[in-house]
Design a protein around this motif. Structure first.
Motif, PDB file in Angstrom:
ATOM      1  N   ARG A   1       0.834  -1.204   0.000  1.00 12.31           N
ATOM      2  CA  ARG A   1       0.000   0.000   0.000  1.00 12.31           C
ATOM      3  C   ARG A   1       0.870   1.256   0.000  1.00 12.31           C
ATOM      4  O   ARG A   1       0.635   2.194  -0.763  1.00 12.31           O
ATOM      5  N   GLU A   2       1.896   1.265   0.847  1.00 11.57           N
ATOM      6  CA  GLU A   2       2.784   2.426   0.925  1.00 11.57           C
ATOM      7  C   GLU A   2       3.522   2.645  -0.399  1.00 11.57           C
ATOM      8  O   GLU A   2       3.613   3.773  -0.890  1.00 11.57           O
ATOM      9  N   GLU A   3       4.041   1.559  -0.980  1.00  9.40           N
ATOM     10  CA  GLU A   3       4.780   1.679  -2.239  1.00  9.40           C
ATOM     11  C   GLU A   3       3.883   2.208  -3.357  1.00  9.40           C
ATOM     12  O   GLU A   3       4.243   3.145  -4.078  1.00  9.40           O
ATOM     13  N   MET A   4       2.714   1.624  -3.502  1.00  7.09           N
ATOM     14  CA  MET A   4       1.835   2.013  -4.601  1.00  7.09           C
ATOM     15  C   MET A   4       1.225   3.394  -4.380  1.00  7.09           C
ATOM     16  O   MET A   4       1.083   4.172  -5.335  1.00  7.09           O
ATOM     17  N   ASN A   5       0.884   3.729  -3.146  1.00  4.44           N
ATOM     18  CA  ASN A   5       0.382   5.079  -2.880  1.00  4.44           C
ATOM     19  C   ASN A   5       1.440   6.119  -3.228  1.00  4.44           C
ATOM     20  O   ASN A   5       1.124   7.178  -3.770  1.00  4.44           O
ATOM     21  N   GLY A   6       2.704   5.808  -2.924  1.00  8.85           N
ATOM     22  CA  GLY A   6       3.790   6.716  -3.278  1.00  8.85           C
ATOM     23  C   GLY A   6       3.874   6.925  -4.778  1.00  8.85           C
ATOM     24  O   GLY A   6       4.002   8.058  -5.262  1.00  8.85           O
ATOM     25  N   LYS A   7       3.778   5.841  -5.521  1.00  7.96           N
ATOM     26  CA  LYS A   7       3.835   5.944  -6.982  1.00  7.96           C
ATOM     27  C   LYS A   7       2.638   6.745  -7.513  1.00  7.96           C
ATOM     28  O   LYS A   7       2.789   7.573  -8.418  1.00  7.96           O
TER      29      LYS A   7
ATOM     30  N   ILE B   1      -6.401  13.090  -8.221  1.00  8.48           N
ATOM     31  CA  ILE B   1      -6.073  11.959  -7.343  1.00  8.48           C
ATOM     32  C   ILE B   1      -5.589  12.463  -5.993  1.00  8.48           C
ATOM     33  O   ILE B   1      -6.001  11.955  -4.952  1.00  8.48           O
ATOM     34  N   LYS B   2      -4.729  13.478  -5.980  1.00  3.74           N
ATOM     35  CA  LYS B   2      -4.248  14.027  -4.711  1.00  3.74           C
ATOM     36  C   LYS B   2      -5.402  14.565  -3.877  1.00  3.74           C
ATOM     37  O   LYS B   2      -5.431  14.398  -2.652  1.00  3.74           O
ATOM     38  N   ARG B   3      -6.364  15.198  -4.507  1.00  6.83           N
ATOM     39  CA  ARG B   3      -7.516  15.738  -3.775  1.00  6.83           C
ATOM     40  C   ARG B   3      -8.385  14.624  -3.213  1.00  6.83           C
ATOM     41  O   ARG B   3      -8.898  14.738  -2.100  1.00  6.83           O
ATOM     42  N   ILE B   4      -8.547  13.554  -3.972  1.00 11.93           N
ATOM     43  CA  ILE B   4      -9.334  12.416  -3.479  1.00 11.93           C
ATOM     44  C   ILE B   4      -8.645  11.783  -2.271  1.00 11.93           C
ATOM     45  O   ILE B   4      -9.292  11.488  -1.263  1.00 11.93           O
ATOM     46  N   PHE B   5      -7.336  11.580  -2.355  1.00 13.24           N
ATOM     47  CA  PHE B   5      -6.584  11.026  -1.225  1.00 13.24           C
ATOM     48  C   PHE B   5      -6.702  11.940  -0.001  1.00 13.24           C
ATOM     49  O   PHE B   5      -6.888  11.471   1.119  1.00 13.24           O
ATOM     50  N   ASN B   6      -6.595  13.251  -0.225  1.00 13.30           N
ATOM     51  CA  ASN B   6      -6.704  14.216   0.867  1.00 13.30           C
ATOM     52  C   ASN B   6      -8.104  14.202   1.478  1.00 13.30           C
ATOM     53  O   ASN B   6      -8.260  14.255   2.701  1.00 13.30           O
ATOM     54  N   LEU B   7      -9.109  14.110   0.642  1.00 15.52           N
ATOM     55  CA  LEU B   7     -10.492  14.055   1.120  1.00 15.52           C
ATOM     56  C   LEU B   7     -10.697  12.809   1.984  1.00 15.52           C
ATOM     57  O   LEU B   7     -11.302  12.875   3.059  1.00 15.52           O
ATOM     58  N   ASP B   8     -10.157  11.692   1.527  1.00 14.62           N
ATOM     59  CA  ASP B   8     -10.260  10.450   2.294  1.00 14.62           C
ATOM     60  C   ASP B   8      -9.583  10.599   3.652  1.00 14.62           C
ATOM     61  O   ASP B   8     -10.149  10.238   4.684  1.00 14.62           O
ATOM     62  N   THR B   9      -8.386  11.160   3.666  1.00 14.00           N
ATOM     63  CA  THR B   9      -7.654  11.372   4.917  1.00 14.00           C
ATOM     64  C   THR B   9      -8.446  12.249   5.877  1.00 14.00           C
ATOM     65  O   THR B   9      -8.600  11.930   7.061  1.00 14.00           O
TER      66      THR B   9
END
Length: 114
Positions: free
Chosen positions: A12-18, A27-35
């Protein structure tokens, strides 16, 4: 750390980094919204993680189930609370959720053995 838990977290860490290094604004906004969604708010984190667990099980996303199981355990969820939550998910999602319930219990046991 249990092998199953380590493998999941490392992948998860490796692929999220990529993914995040692709520098895609959406994508960054979706990840931020999830967080931000799973931070303390009017609902405690523990409740939010259990809600996420139900939704993930009903949607049959094993990766999401594993993520929410780990986050739920870290927020103080007991095995009994997890099982009750998964019983709700199975009721809502139907018997098709049972294989995901099996894998959730297996992953919870791996978390307990960390």
């Amino acid at each position: 750390m249990h092998k199953k838990v380590k493998e999941f977290n490392d992948y998860r860490e490796e692929m999220n980094g990529k993914i995040l290094n692709s520098d895609n604004k959406v994508i960054k906004r979706i990840f931020n919204l999830d967080t931000n969604t799973f931070k303390e708010g009017h609902l405690p984190i523990k409740t939010k993680e259990l809600l996420g667990l139900v939704a993930s099980a009903v949607l049959r996303c094993d990766d999401c189930v594993q993520y929410h199981l780990e986050a739920a355990m870290k927020s103080g969820v007991t095995k009994e609370e997890m099982m009750e939550t998964m019983s709700i998910a199975t009721l809502v999602g139907g018997t098709i959720v049972i294989p995901h319930l099996r894998r959730a219990v297996e992953y919870w046991e791996a978390l307990e053995n960390n």
